[in-house]
Design a protein around this motif. Structure first.
Motif, mmCIF file in Angstrom:
data_model
loop_
_atom_site.group_PDB
_atom_site.id
_atom_site.type_symbol
_atom_site.label_atom_id
_atom_site.label_comp_id
_atom_site.label_asym_id
_atom_site.label_seq_id
_atom_site.Cartn_x
_atom_site.Cartn_y
_atom_site.Cartn_z
ATOM 1 N N ALA A 200 45.569 25.917 12.675
ATOM 2 C CA ALA A 200 44.624 27.020 12.544
ATOM 3 C C ALA A 200 45.192 28.070 11.602
ATOM 4 C CB ALA A 200 44.337 27.638 13.907
ATOM 5 N N SER A 201 44.390 28.512 10.642
ATOM 6 C CA SER A 201 44.887 29.461 9.642
ATOM 7 C C SER A 201 45.305 30.784 10.282
ATOM 8 C CB SER A 201 43.807 29.710 8.575
ATOM 9 O OG SER A 201 42.640 30.249 9.151
ATOM 10 N N SER A 202 44.612 31.199 11.349
ATOM 11 C CA SER A 202 44.980 32.461 12.006
ATOM 12 C C SER A 202 46.346 32.349 12.689
ATOM 13 C CB SER A 202 43.912 32.869 13.017
ATOM 14 O OG SER A 202 43.711 31.848 13.976
ATOM 15 N N ARG A 203 46.651 31.167 13.221
ATOM 16 C CA ARG A 203 47.973 30.939 13.835
ATOM 17 C C ARG A 203 49.057 30.990 12.763
ATOM 18 N NH1 ARG A 203 50.677 27.428 17.501
ATOM 19 N NH2 ARG A 203 52.909 27.613 17.044
ATOM 20 N N LEU A 204 48.827 30.330 11.640
ATOM 21 C CA LEU A 204 49.806 30.326 10.551
ATOM 22 C C LEU A 204 50.031 31.739 10.012
ATOM 23 C CD1 LEU A 204 48.661 27.110 8.639
ATOM 24 C CD2 LEU A 204 50.676 27.372 10.097
ATOM 25 N N TYR A 205 48.962 32.505 9.934
ATOM 26 C CA TYR A 205 49.066 33.880 9.443
ATOM 27 C C TYR A 205 49.903 34.725 10.394
ATOM 28 C CZ TYR A 205 47.456 38.350 7.517
ATOM 29 O OH TYR A 205 47.393 39.599 6.938
ATOM 30 N N TYR A 209 53.676 36.452 9.646
ATOM 31 C CA TYR A 209 53.974 37.879 9.830
ATOM 32 C C TYR A 209 55.240 38.064 10.668
ATOM 33 C CZ TYR A 209 53.487 42.776 11.123
ATOM 34 O OH TYR A 209 53.725 44.114 11.316
ATOM 35 N N PHE A 210 55.364 37.322 11.757
ATOM 36 C CA PHE A 210 56.554 37.450 12.605
ATOM 37 C C PHE A 210 57.798 36.964 11.865
ATOM 38 C CE2 PHE A 210 53.665 38.462 15.896
ATOM 39 C CZ PHE A 210 54.385 39.025 16.940
ATOM 40 N N LEU A 211 57.684 35.875 11.113
ATOM 41 C CA LEU A 211 58.834 35.364 10.367
ATOM 42 C C LEU A 211 59.301 36.368 9.318
ATOM 43 C CD1 LEU A 211 57.883 31.603 9.862
ATOM 44 C CD2 LEU A 211 59.803 32.500 11.195
ATOM 45 N N GLN A 212 58.347 37.048 8.685
ATOM 46 C CA GLN A 212 58.717 38.072 7.701
ATOM 47 C C GLN A 212 59.504 39.209 8.347
ATOM 48 O OE1 GLN A 212 54.838 39.027 6.153
ATOM 49 N NE2 GLN A 212 54.995 37.577 4.447
ATOM 50 N N ASN A 213 59.361 39.339 9.651
ATOM 51 C CA ASN A 213 60.105 40.362 10.387
ATOM 52 C C ASN A 213 61.256 39.769 11.190
ATOM 53 O OD1 ASN A 213 58.549 43.169 10.231
ATOM 54 N ND2 ASN A 213 57.020 41.534 10.214
#
Length: 300
Positions: A200-205, A209-213
């Motif tokens: 799901a694209s919303s899950r990947l998004y 975001y969490f990985l970027q942090n």
């Protein structure tokens, strides 16, 4: 071939009129032009098509056989031209839309209802799928228009923003957490999370975001249906990552409660997408224009 088509038109008119003069009047050409056309067609086919009689002309046996085929062919051409005209005028046609079930139910339904009422002869087909799937169908020509969260690489697409979505975290009203507390990214990541499956694209998004942090999401439960996120969160199975615009009713009636956070995930745009270099059909173009005209900054 176009020259011979004109000869067949003259042939058909003479056959039906049974008279050179009458055929010339119907075709708005001279009698000599009609006679020459008939003679040219007979020469090309090496067959005598008409016999002269006291009233004008009549078909020979070969002429009658040819006439049946010509009449049928001309009829098909006229029908094709009529259908093409009807399509241009939106009296008929087909429109194929790609969209997720959620986008269809939460956003598209009123547009589809009004468009169908205005153009009832246009057949509308909807192919369900997440953003990645419907964009693939669009690229392969399987759908005319797709509603999706547009990927970063969208040079081949024409996109029309429809509404923005916001990712939030929710839990059932009785879930053992402090709804007055402002949770950090780290604290959210430690909850037993309920998320959509990874395709799901919303899950990947959300994961991005969490990985970027510097954080990795390890959900307790992964699901394929958004409705199940709501169901399991509401009965206390954990904290669900959801799209706020798609759970407004549950938030309003208290079935779910939104967790306060010290961060805000950037919104995403759900766009109406079409291929940039491929002309839209009349029906698809009208639908795109219809949606654009009726967008009033609304959200689902």
């Amino acid at each position: 071939m176009s020259v011979k088509l004109e000869l067949y038109k003259v042939f058909k008119e003479v056959a039906e009129a049974g008279n050179i003069t009458a055929a010339a009047q119907s075709l708005y050409i001279s009698q000599s032009a009609v006679s020459q056309s008939v003679k040219q067609l007979e020469n090309e086919l090496q067959t005598r098509l008409f016999s002269r009689n006291s009233r004008g002309v009549s078909l020979t046996g070969e002429g009658r056989m040819l006439y049946e085929y010509v009449r049928s062919a001309m009829g098909l051409l006229e029908t094709g031209e009529a259908k093409l005209s009807q399509t241009r005028e939106l009296q008929m046609g087909q429109l194929t839309i790609g969209a997720s079930d959620t986008v269809t139910s939460q956003f598209l339904l009123p547009y589809l209802d009004r468009f169908h009422r205005r153009y009832p002869a246009i057949h509308i087909q909807i192919i369900s799928g997440r953003s990645h799937k419907v964009l693939g169908l669009l690229q392969s020509g399987k759908v005319d228009v797709a509603f999706a969260s547009t990927p970063a690489e969208s040079n081949s697409l024409r996109t029309y923003p429809c509404f923005s979505t916001h990712a939030i975290f929710v839990a059932g009203a009785e879930y053992p957490c402090d709804f007055d507390h402002v949770y950090s990214l780290e604290e959210i990541a430690r909850f037993p999370l309920i998320l959509l499956e990874r395709k799901a694209s919303s899950r990947l998004y959300l994961e991005k975001y969490f990985l970027q942090n510097g954080l990795h999401l390890d959900p307790e439960i992964e699901l394929g249906a958004r409705s199940l996120l709501v169901d399991l969160a509401s009965i206390g199975f954990g904290v669900a990552g959801v799209t706020e615009e798609f759970v407004t009713r549950e938030l309003a009636d208290g079935r779910l409660r939104k967790l306060k956070t010290s961060f805000e995930i950037p919104p995403r745009s759900v766009d109406m997408c079409a291929l940039r270099d491929v002309p839209l059909s009349a029906a698809a173009q009208q639908f795109v224009s219809f949606v654009q005209e009726n967008l009033t900054g609304q959200t689902p």
